[in-house]
Design a protein around this motif. Structure first.
Motif, mmCIF file in Angstrom:
data_model
loop_
_atom_site.group_PDB
_atom_site.id
_atom_site.type_symbol
_atom_site.label_atom_id
_atom_site.label_comp_id
_atom_site.label_asym_id
_atom_site.label_seq_id
_atom_site.Cartn_x
_atom_site.Cartn_y
_atom_site.Cartn_z
ATOM 1 N N VAL A 133 0.627 -1.287 -0.026
ATOM 2 C CA VAL A 133 -0.096 0.070 0.010
ATOM 3 C C VAL A 133 0.870 1.382 0.166
ATOM 4 N N CYS A 134 1.982 1.094 0.673
ATOM 5 C CA CYS A 134 2.958 2.287 0.767
ATOM 6 C C CYS A 134 3.496 2.682 -0.628
ATOM 7 N N LYS A 135 3.882 1.567 -1.372
ATOM 8 C CA LYS A 135 4.231 1.525 -2.856
ATOM 9 C C LYS A 135 3.118 2.052 -3.842
ATOM 10 N N LEU A 136 2.076 1.884 -3.520
ATOM 11 C CA LEU A 136 0.835 2.065 -4.419
ATOM 12 C C LEU A 136 0.517 3.549 -4.345
ATOM 13 N N PHE A 137 0.909 4.478 -3.398
ATOM 14 C CA PHE A 137 0.674 5.929 -3.209
ATOM 15 C C PHE A 137 2.013 6.559 -3.046
#
Length: 651
Positions: free
Chosen positions: A89-93
């Motif tokens: 999720v961190c990499k997603l945003f």
């Protein structure tokens, strides 16, 4: 309470056990968002991930001060706990909202949170034609396979424990297609697409509109969406951003891999994994170098003797049904299969059943005087039956089995004139025609073969009239180039170095080119020698950074200098990374190609102005995507670097 017999008691005990097991299983599958979601390591995390300066960092929870603590939420028991963030999720945003995209889209990119949970069993994919054109049976079938492939790929993102399913969010995808009949990939095919995704609060669903001219654009759009759906190990389910707007199209029409299956046989499963990897990276041309001097694994329906004599064994043969299966599988993946029948050199095994003098110098020793690697072998262009009895039927079979329409590779490299010069039948035939037995004369002989073979290729093609691809060679240089090869007919694949003077010669004379310059795109380089000690001929090993920085336009600009124009860029069709399998087979093909071929994919799709360092974090994530698909992509760094972006590269 008394039971009538032991059978009744046993039945009740078993029923209670099954009921308890079911309840426990059900409880685990509907765990709410915070607590012990399936897949979370240890179920009692002491760290989280946070985005700092476009990089995701692994942060111990105890070091987060109240001022920087991520928002808190109730754990269901009246206690406040910090809301954890998974790496996915961190990499997603993080990373300018492009942290999970590969290759990077070339147009507008808008990705906004928060992440919305979705269920893998609650996805609807529909397609409609924008115009009055209706879907053919073929189009409907291929879209059904595409939708199934999309859903199955998402399942591979899940851990073995499964996913939380205590919500009912539906992901609905509507693909709007301008030309539903365009299902055969061509160099001029429009592969562009647009995505508009939003969360509909009234229906509690995620709506997605995909627009594209062709099936291939829709397929690429779904590939991008697939990358934006990640498994959140904190929540125990898959999530997607609540708003996505993307427009995208490729920089080059030819984005390929070249694979040799003659030196070592490559199984159908390995070929399919290669196509899976190509699809995941939006690569679109699979150049299949299917035969060579070493073996003839292709079984032509009209001449099965080729495989009977030329295959390594009975279980290392590509039959017509196998090839059709690969061609169809590739089409669903958005990939065109381009067969290569290399000639007049690179022939040997499999030809033993034909007229004895049809192949000359086969396994002639010492081999280094007659070819570049053992065994040697070249066709004898002077034999009339070579054309009327063999090549005519062989090309017919190839065009039928491979469903060839717009592109066919005729090979045409590494012809050794010494071989022909030491074959008396050939030199006597040339002398009778007044041809010299020197380079000029042997180029005439080569052209004699090429023109006769081309005529048969066009006869097999019927009304399709494909472009012909040839490797760079003596025939593609000097006077022979303009004298023998029509630039409207031929595309030249450059395997020599990117600074080869032949690059300028080809472009100045108006030829279209595909770069496979070996110092950047030969993935068999950098391993031990196999005909001697030391390293192989094209060492050293080629890292992904070199692949990424191999820029076709820069190579052309450096070759042409002031002669470089906008028209020149249109002559550059793209690039193809090659794997020659002297030292590779089923057990190593994955890590030879991947993830280095992903670097080629972004270069040919996006053609970014930035360098490899700007792409590294996304590249590492894409490598993990390939592993999720079941591809044994090579590891690039310690996993610690993946969890601490920015802390490993040297400034």
């Amino acid at each position: 309470m008394f039971y009538k017999d032991v059978y009744q008691l046993t039945f009740i005990i078993l029923s209670i056990y099954i009921l308890q097991s079911t309840c426990l299983s059900t409880e685990k599958s509907i765990v709410p968002g915070y607590g012990k979601p399936p897949g979370y390591i240890g179920y009692n995390p002491v760290w989280t991930f946070k985005c700092f300066n476009n990089t995701c960092k692994k942060i111990p929870l105890k070091t987060i001060s109240p001022a920087t603590t991520i928002s808190k939420k109730d754990d269901g028991k009246g206690n406040e706990k910090p809301e954890l963030m998974s790496l996915n999720v961190c990499k997603l945003f993080c990373g300018k909202n492009t942290g999970v995209l590969w290759p990077l889209p070339t147009g507008n990119i808008v990705i906004k949170g928060p992440a919305v949970p979705i269920r893998s069993d609650n996805i609807e994919i529909n397609s409609v034609a924008e115009t009055t054109k209706e879907f053919t049976v073929e189009t409907a079938t291929i879209f059904k396979k595409l939708a199934d492939d999309f859903k199955n790929s998402l399942l591979k993102k899940l851990p073995k424990e499964g996913e939380v399913r205590d919500f009912h969010t539906t992901l609905t995808i509507l693909a709007i297609l301008k030309d539903p009949e365009h299902t055969s990939l061509k160099l001029e095919t429009d592969e562009s697409y647009s995505i508009n995704l939003f969360y509909d609060d009234s229906t509690k669903g995620v709506m997605t509109h995909v627009k594209a001219d062709t099936y291939f654009g829709v397929r690429h759009a779904l590939e991008t969406l697939k990358q934006l759906i990640v498994y959140d190990e904190v929540k125990g389910n898959m999530v997607i951003p609540q708003k996505i707007t993307i427009t995208d199209k490729p920089a080059y029409p030819y984005r390929g891999l070249t694979l040799d299956t003659s030196r070592n046989f490559i199984s159908l499963n390995s070929l399919k994994r290669t196509l899976d990897g190509m699809a995941a990276n939006k690569l679109n041309m699979f150049h299949w170098h299917i035969t060579d001097t070493h073996s003839f694994p292709f079984e032509p329906p009209s001449m099965p003797e080729f495989a009977r004599y030329g295959a390594y064994s009975r279980d290392k043969i590509y039959r017509a049904s196998d090839i059709r299966e690969i061609v169809e599988y590739a089409k669903v993946k958005g990939v065109k299969v381009i067969p290569e029948f290399d000639a007049p050199a690179h022939v040997g095994e499999g030809w033993q059943w034909t007229y004895p003098e049809m192949v000359v110098c086969f396994n002639k020793q010492p081999w280094n005087q007659y070819c570049v690697e053992p065994p040697c072998g070249q066709l004898n262009p002077t034999i009339d039956m070579l054309y009327s009895r063999v090549l005519n039927d062989l090309y017919q079979d190839i065009f039928d089995v491979f469903d060839v329409d717009t592109l066919f590779h005729m090979g045409g490299d590494e012809v050794h004139f010494q071989c022909w010069n030491e074959t008396t039948d050939i030199t006597e035939w040339m002398t009778k025609r007044g041809w010299k037995t020197n380079d000029e004369g042997f180029l005439q002989l080569w052209n004699y073969f090429q023109q006769h073979a081309l005529e048969l290729v066009m006869r097999a093609a019927g009304s399709k009239k494909p472009n012909i691809i040839l490797w760079t060679s003596k025939l593609t240089t000097g006077e022979a180039l303009k004298k023998y090869l029509d630039k409207r007919q031929y595309i030249i694949q450059i395997w020599t170095k990117g600074n080869d003077p032949n690059v300028a010669e080809l472009l100045n004379n108006g030829y279209r080119v595909i770069f496979s310059n070996y110092e950047a795109l030969y993935f068999d380089c950098g391993f031990g020698g196999w005909v001697t000690d030391g390293n192989n001929w094209c060492s050293p090993y080629i890292p992904w950074q070199t692949v990424y920085m191999n820029k076709p336009e820069e190579l052309a600009r450096e070759a042409l200098l002031s002669n470089f124009t906008l028209a020149t860029t249109k002559q550059i069709l793209g690039q193809s990374a090659a794997l020659w399998t002297e030292q590779a087979d089923d057990h190593s093909i994955d890590n030879r190609f991947w993830p280095r071929a992903s670097a080629l994919a972004e270069r040919t799709w996006t053609n970014p102005k930035t360098n490899w360092a700007d792409a590294e974090y996304r590249f590492l994530h894409q490598r993990d995507n390939l592993v999720e698909l079941g591809i044994s992509a090579d590891s690039l760094q310690p996993q610690w670097c993946y969890q601490h972006e920015g802390d490993c590269p040297i400034e």
